[in-house]
Structure formats: C-alpha cells, structure tokens
Motif scaffolding. Structure first.
Motif, PDB file in Angstrom:
ATOM      1  N   ASN A   6       0.842  -1.195   0.000  1.00 11.23           N
ATOM      2  CA  ASN A   6       0.000   0.000   0.000  1.00 11.23           C
ATOM      3  C   ASN A   6       0.881   1.250   0.000  1.00 11.23           C
ATOM      4  N   ARG A   7       0.280   2.425  -0.249  1.00  9.64           N
ATOM      5  CA  ARG A   7       1.057   3.666  -0.378  1.00  9.64           C
ATOM      6  C   ARG A   7       1.849   3.996   0.878  1.00  9.64           C
ATOM      7  N   LYS A  11       6.058   4.353   1.239  1.00  8.88           N
ATOM      8  CA  LYS A  11       6.802   5.503   1.791  1.00  8.88           C
ATOM      9  C   LYS A  11       7.782   5.058   2.862  1.00  8.88           C
ATOM     10  N   VAL A  12       7.336   4.192   3.765  1.00  5.86           N
ATOM     11  CA  VAL A  12       8.194   3.733   4.865  1.00  5.86           C
ATOM     12  C   VAL A  12       9.329   2.863   4.324  1.00  5.86           C
ATOM     13  N   THR A  57       7.132  -4.649  -7.745  1.00  8.21           N
ATOM     14  CA  THR A  57       5.827  -4.197  -7.259  1.00  8.21           C
ATOM     15  C   THR A  57       5.386  -2.983  -8.070  1.00  8.21           C
ATOM     16  N   ASP A  58       4.130  -2.602  -7.910  1.00  2.00           N
ATOM     17  CA  ASP A  58       3.616  -1.435  -8.631  1.00  2.00           C
ATOM     18  C   ASP A  58       4.044  -0.128  -7.977  1.00  2.00           C
ATOM     19  N   LYS A  59       4.804  -0.185  -6.893  1.00  2.00           N
ATOM     20  CA  LYS A  59       5.280   1.015  -6.193  1.00  2.00           C
ATOM     21  C   LYS A  59       6.767   1.265  -6.431  1.00  2.00           C
ATOM     22  N   ASP A  60       7.335   0.628  -7.465  1.00  4.21           N
ATOM     23  CA  ASP A  60       8.763   0.784  -7.820  1.00  4.21           C
ATOM     24  C   ASP A  60       9.701   0.381  -6.690  1.00  4.21           C
ATOM     25  N   ILE A  61       9.307  -0.609  -5.923  1.00  6.07           N
ATOM     26  CA  ILE A  61      10.173  -1.177  -4.890  1.00  6.07           C
ATOM     27  C   ILE A  61      10.273  -2.670  -5.182  1.00  6.07           C
TER      28      ILE A  61
END
Length: 100
Positions: A6-7, A11-12, A57-61
C-alpha cells in the motif's frame, strides 16, 4: 511470486532503503512464524541469496522473497500510522487472521 504494497508502506520502505543502513540493500519479506494454515511475516533490509526471487511491485520497490517459501507468494504489505505505527503483512491466498 507476487507482492502488493500500500502507499503508506511504500513511503516507509523507501525511507528504509534511503537510510544509511539501507545503502546497497533491498527489502526482504520473511516468515517469522508458521501456524499450519497461515504464517506471520516481517520486513528487513537484506541482500539477495541464491534462493531469492526479486519481485517487482507497482510502487517501484523490488522485494526479496525466498522462492522456496510458498506462503510468501501473494503477500500484501500494509503500513498503518494509527492507532500506532506498524506494518501489517498478510497473505489472503493462505489462511490468515487479525491479531489486533
């Protein structure tokens, strides 16, 4: 293997990777406990080993997961700021329950 984030978790996790301890490392999701039909998970900074799969992942991590652990496939990493700051990692494809 699959992993969703999740968003808040993104961030974390990005802060962890940008920290001094995170230089040259990746995020690993790992199993802390097994209970028959479900597992408990955590995250840490680590480097790849021979049995790891690097999961996009879809969050570029990118997430490291041990390809031998079927309970890791399909985990969902969430981070909540309230009522206290914490990660919650579940796998809805396997058994799971809340520990609140």
């Amino acid at each position: 293997m699959e992993c969703k984030i999740n968003r808040n978790a993104a961030k974390v996790l990005k802060r962890m990777l940008e920290s001094k301890e995170g230089q040259g490392k990746m995020i690993r999701v790992f199993i802390t406990e097994m209970h028959g039909d479900h597992a408990h998970y955590d995250v840490k900074l680590d480097t790849p080993t021979e049995h790891d799969e690097i999961v996009k992942t879809d969050k570029d991590i990118d997430i490291l997961m041990d390809s031998r652990e079927e309970f890791l496939d399909g985990v969902w990493i969430q981070f909540f700021f309230v009522p206290q700051e914490r990660f919650e990692i579940i796998n809805r494809n396997k058994g799971w329950h809340d520990h609140h």
